[in-house]
Design a protein around this motif. Sequence first.
Motif, PDB file in Angstrom:
ATOM      1  N   TRP A  36       0.831  -1.209   0.000  1.00  0.00           N
ATOM      2  CA  TRP A  36       0.000   0.000   0.000  1.00  0.00           C
ATOM      3  C   TRP A  36       0.863   1.257   0.000  1.00  0.00           C
ATOM      4  O   TRP A  36       0.584   2.201  -0.720  1.00  0.00           O
ATOM      5  N   GLU A  45      -2.605   5.377  -6.028  1.00  0.00           N
ATOM      6  CA  GLU A  45      -3.867   5.397  -5.276  1.00  0.00           C
ATOM      7  C   GLU A  45      -4.756   6.509  -5.814  1.00  0.00           C
ATOM      8  O   GLU A  45      -4.370   7.676  -5.831  1.00  0.00           O
ATOM      9  N   LYS A  46      -5.917   6.145  -6.263  1.00  0.00           N
ATOM     10  CA  LYS A  46      -6.898   7.110  -6.756  1.00  0.00           C
ATOM     11  C   LYS A  46      -7.972   7.293  -5.687  1.00  0.00           C
ATOM     12  O   LYS A  46      -8.204   6.395  -4.868  1.00  0.00           O
ATOM     13  N   ILE A  49     -10.542   4.334  -3.991  1.00  0.00           N
ATOM     14  CA  ILE A  49     -10.277   2.927  -4.297  1.00  0.00           C
ATOM     15  C   ILE A  49      -9.951   2.174  -3.006  1.00  0.00           C
ATOM     16  O   ILE A  49      -9.447   2.744  -2.041  1.00  0.00           O
ATOM     17  N   SER A  50     -10.241   0.903  -3.006  1.00  0.00           N
ATOM     18  CA  SER A  50      -9.974   0.070  -1.835  1.00  0.00           C
ATOM     19  C   SER A  50      -8.503  -0.326  -1.796  1.00  0.00           C
ATOM     20  O   SER A  50      -7.773  -0.182  -2.790  1.00  0.00           O
ATOM     21  N   GLU A  51      -8.092  -0.856  -0.649  1.00  0.00           N
ATOM     22  CA  GLU A  51      -6.705  -1.331  -0.542  1.00  0.00           C
ATOM     23  C   GLU A  51      -6.470  -2.527  -1.455  1.00  0.00           C
ATOM     24  O   GLU A  51      -5.378  -2.708  -1.984  1.00  0.00           O
ATOM     25  N   ASP A  52      -7.490  -3.364  -1.664  1.00  0.00           N
ATOM     26  CA  ASP A  52      -7.360  -4.484  -2.605  1.00  0.00           C
ATOM     27  C   ASP A  52      -7.084  -3.982  -4.021  1.00  0.00           C
ATOM     28  O   ASP A  52      -6.241  -4.522  -4.739  1.00  0.00           O
ATOM     29  N   THR A  53      -7.806  -2.957  -4.421  1.00  0.00           N
ATOM     30  CA  THR A  53      -7.612  -2.390  -5.754  1.00  0.00           C
ATOM     31  C   THR A  53      -6.239  -1.744  -5.858  1.00  0.00           C
ATOM     32  O   THR A  53      -5.571  -1.846  -6.895  1.00  0.00           O
ATOM     33  N   LEU A  54      -5.805  -1.102  -4.779  1.00  0.00           N
ATOM     34  CA  LEU A  54      -4.470  -0.509  -4.769  1.00  0.00           C
ATOM     35  C   LEU A  54      -3.405  -1.594  -4.922  1.00  0.00           C
ATOM     36  O   LEU A  54      -2.443  -1.421  -5.674  1.00  0.00           O
ATOM     37  N   SER A  56      -3.733  -4.446  -6.465  1.00  0.00           N
ATOM     38  CA  SER A  56      -3.763  -4.866  -7.874  1.00  0.00           C
ATOM     39  C   SER A  56      -3.034  -3.862  -8.748  1.00  0.00           C
ATOM     40  O   SER A  56      -2.278  -4.245  -9.660  1.00  0.00           O
ATOM     41  N   ALA A  57      -3.237  -2.570  -8.488  1.00  0.00           N
ATOM     42  CA  ALA A  57      -2.559  -1.534  -9.270  1.00  0.00           C
ATOM     43  C   ALA A  57      -1.045  -1.620  -9.091  1.00  0.00           C
ATOM     44  O   ALA A  57      -0.290  -1.468 -10.060  1.00  0.00           O
TER      45      ALA A  57
END
Length: 132
Positions: A36, A45-46, A49-54, A56-57
């Motif tokens: 993270w 980080e947009k 967005i969730s930490e899961d999505t972060l 993945s990014a």
Amino acid sequence: MSTSEHPVLTVARPAARAATHPFRVYGYKVTHEWVWKFGRDHNLEKPGISEDTLESAVFQFLMFRLPGLQRHFLDDPSDTEFGYSHCLSIANNWNPKKIPLVDSRLEQWKTVLGMEEKPRWYIPTRHTIPRR
């Protein structure tokens, strides 16, 4: 009887034997918090967005910058929320072709990840061990 009267049988080769040694990965163990922070430090980080999505990014970001990257999971009892950490793996002991590539790729990996130490060998969770 001629050969045209007999069916031609194809003989299958026996399956390759599974490796007899335990699967190990060579790389960097990183926690969820590390991932993270890396994402935030690299403006991934947009808003909203969730930490899961972060996560993945971050892994998509790293895929294009770290040649040979594989992500594995490591059992981590010290992580009380998830129970596992990530291993950003540069090589493994089942694919000896990758081991010689480590030296040529290591400086790039260290720079991208901001690491100073060398990678280490880890035992991944059984869920990320490739099936042979």
